[in-house]
Design a protein around this motif. Sequence first.
Motif, PDB file in Angstrom:
ATOM      1  N   HIS A  59       2.176  -0.427  -3.155  1.00  0.00           N
ATOM      2  CA  HIS A  59       0.466   0.243  -2.360  1.00  0.00           C
ATOM      3  C   HIS A  59       1.200   0.288  -1.194  1.00  0.00           C
ATOM      4  CE1 HIS A  59      -4.555   0.019  -3.072  1.00  0.00           C
ATOM      5  NE2 HIS A  59      -3.579   1.136  -2.164  1.00  0.00           N
ATOM      6  N   HIS A  61       0.777   3.672   2.046  1.00  0.00           N
ATOM      7  CA  HIS A  61      -0.240   5.381   1.869  1.00  0.00           C
ATOM      8  C   HIS A  61       0.734   5.958   3.020  1.00  0.00           C
ATOM      9  CE1 HIS A  61      -3.906   5.009  -1.423  1.00  0.00           C
ATOM     10  NE2 HIS A  61      -3.783   3.481  -0.604  1.00  0.00           N
ATOM     11  N   LYS A 150      -3.754   6.575 -10.759  1.00  0.00           N
ATOM     12  CA  LYS A 150      -5.135   5.369  -9.708  1.00  0.00           C
ATOM     13  C   LYS A 150      -6.224   6.253  -9.446  1.00  0.00           C
ATOM     14  CE  LYS A 150      -6.441   2.896  -5.356  1.00  0.00           C
ATOM     15  NZ  LYS A 150      -6.194   3.240  -3.510  1.00  0.00           N
ATOM     16  N   TYR A 155     -15.077   7.362  -2.132  1.00  0.00           N
ATOM     17  CA  TYR A 155     -14.540   8.251  -1.225  1.00  0.00           C
ATOM     18  C   TYR A 155     -15.428  10.191  -2.021  1.00  0.00           C
ATOM     19  CZ  TYR A 155     -10.902   4.852   0.387  1.00  0.00           C
ATOM     20  OH  TYR A 155     -11.183   4.027   0.833  1.00  0.00           O
ATOM     21  N   HIS A 181      -9.992   2.021  -7.257  1.00  0.00           N
ATOM     22  CA  HIS A 181     -10.627   1.133  -6.269  1.00  0.00           C
ATOM     23  C   HIS A 181     -11.815   1.062  -6.281  1.00  0.00           C
ATOM     24  CE1 HIS A 181     -11.015   2.273  -1.129  1.00  0.00           C
ATOM     25  NE2 HIS A 181     -12.378   1.347  -2.512  1.00  0.00           N
ATOM     26  N   CYS A 283     -10.787  -1.532   7.017  1.00  0.00           N
ATOM     27  CA  CYS A 283     -10.461  -0.516   4.822  1.00  0.00           C
ATOM     28  C   CYS A 283     -11.492  -1.451   4.457  1.00  0.00           C
ATOM     29  CB  CYS A 283      -9.492  -1.844   5.427  1.00  0.00           C
ATOM     30  SG  CYS A 283      -9.295  -3.508   5.260  1.00  0.00           S
ATOM     31  N   SER A 284     -11.036   0.183   3.322  1.00  0.00           N
ATOM     32  CA  SER A 284     -11.727  -0.103   2.461  1.00  0.00           C
ATOM     33  C   SER A 284     -11.515  -0.779   0.761  1.00  0.00           C
ATOM     34  CB  SER A 284     -12.338   1.367   1.708  1.00  0.00           C
ATOM     35  OG  SER A 284     -13.569   0.798   2.845  1.00  0.00           O
ATOM     36  N   ASP A 311      -1.264  -2.220   1.065  1.00  0.00           N
ATOM     37  CA  ASP A 311      -2.598  -1.341   1.338  1.00  0.00           C
ATOM     38  C   ASP A 311      -2.062  -0.365   2.526  1.00  0.00           C
ATOM     39  OD1 ASP A 311      -4.378   0.778   0.324  1.00  0.00           O
ATOM     40  OD2 ASP A 311      -6.353  -0.421   0.658  1.00  0.00           O
ATOM     41  N   ASN A 332      -9.868   5.018   7.715  1.00  0.00           N
ATOM     42  CA  ASN A 332     -10.236   3.376   7.249  1.00  0.00           C
ATOM     43  C   ASN A 332      -8.217   3.039   6.279  1.00  0.00           C
ATOM     44  OD1 ASN A 332     -12.473   3.375   4.492  1.00  0.00           O
ATOM     45  ND2 ASN A 332     -12.328   3.671   6.546  1.00  0.00           N
ATOM     46  N   GLY A 333      -8.114   2.133   6.845  1.00  0.00           N
ATOM     47  CA  GLY A 333      -7.005   1.234   5.940  1.00  0.00           C
ATOM     48  C   GLY A 333      -6.293   0.273   7.426  1.00  0.00           C
TER      49      GLY A 333
END
Length: 464
Positions: A59, A61, A150, A155, A181, A283-284, A311, A332-333
């Motif tokens: 996971h 990004h 996913k 969002y 998610h 983060c979410s 993530d 977020n992250g």
Amino acid sequence: MDLLIKGGKIVTADAAFKADIAVKNGKIAAIGVNIKPEAGAETVDAADKLVLPGAIDAHTHLAMPFGGTISADDYEAGTRAAACGGTTTVFDFVLQDFGESMVDAVKRRQAICEPQAVVDYAFHVGVKDVSDGLLDTIDDSVKYGVPSFKVFMVYDFGVTDGVFYQVLEKSKKAGALIAVHAENNEMVNMLTRRFLSEGKTSAWYHYLSRSEFVEAEADERAIQWAKSLNAPLYIVHLANKQGMDAVTKARDEGYPIFAETCPHYLYFTSDVYKREDGRNWVCSPPVKGRESREALWSGVKRGDISTIATDHCPFQQNEKDWGIDDFSKIPNGCAGIENMYPYMLSEANKGRITFNKAVELCATNVAKIFGCAPQKGVLQAGADADIVIYDPKKNFTIKNEFMHGNNDHTIWEGVELKGYPIATYSRGSLVYKDGEFLGSKGAGKFVKCKPIKLTGPDLRNIKF
Ligand code: URP
Ligand code: ZN
Ligand code: ZN
């Protein structure tokens, strides 16, 4: 033979024994006792060290447009950091554009990743649009080697419940695995508006707008639909107790429900959002309370958490600062790609779990679930020689200055680890040694994954 790693303790998901590993042409050629070095082969002494399969981060990004910017690690920086933390394969999320076929989305990102990646990579597709026949383009993606997708329940690009259901239905026919998610979008949006209108603007309200029940309700809903179709479902970044309980119940009933959690949910609690710099942890889903953290650890030990992933989605400090006066403006992250395997192995070294369990969660199960075993995630003859040498006696305090990504801060600053990876091999090439990155840009290869096959009366058995 090109390389011989001698005298280490080999740790797999289900065994630990002293042996040598011979590597030829990027593959493990043999594992055995007293293997004689061949002329020209490099011999590495691994006495008193553990020899482990490279981790697989399911996971990430990398260079992802999100939250009004682009995540700070591109494919080069992200995979460089991965290599230096003992991760030898990353699964990155490709976000489908509206009107775009799934496989075109993969190829679009692959073209960016290929010249940059320093370790091997695979993809999942983040589904946005299934209109006008796009749902059926899942088949082409599966054939291309990307059988995992996913759906986001949150969002502005999240899907409706109806789309989620159709994607699950389709996955059964296509041999695909759907990841979700899970958070309740309506609740998040309503609570965010309410808090901001009341002048409650700090990072603490990011947590309160997406607290335990907001995530749990969506977990339960997602599991309910997967159960109704008997479709496999993979819940990404699970962070709350009630969701953990729902996963456990579904698995006890025999349903193929898999859950991933992340090191930040196992280490931190929601108290971080009370800190002056709490926005850096935004983060979410957000990190939850102590009870959730303990429930996740219990799930890890019971086997109801199937994988650990990061993530990884870092943003620079100035971008996190956009939300000093409004938590909804914080991208977020967080960063974590270099910390996952060292953290989980450190927890094993401290006795919380076994080393076998850490390998299972961070490597072997990931490869099985996402269809790249036994090429990846295992130490056995014929597998890619993705190997980590780990020194259980080397203590390490995480500091951003020692990290190898692009980010200018880390939520892991100051965390003390017992033991640390000292060398990483990607398909037999040394890419990291003693704190230094030694790999090269573009050396990473695309890993073609196979469709999921569930076997036996207990559908949670995955065939590979
Ligand atoms: O906060 C997070 N998790 N950012 C990355 C996108 C996602 O939801 O996975
Ligand atoms: Zn997510
Ligand atoms: Zn994510």
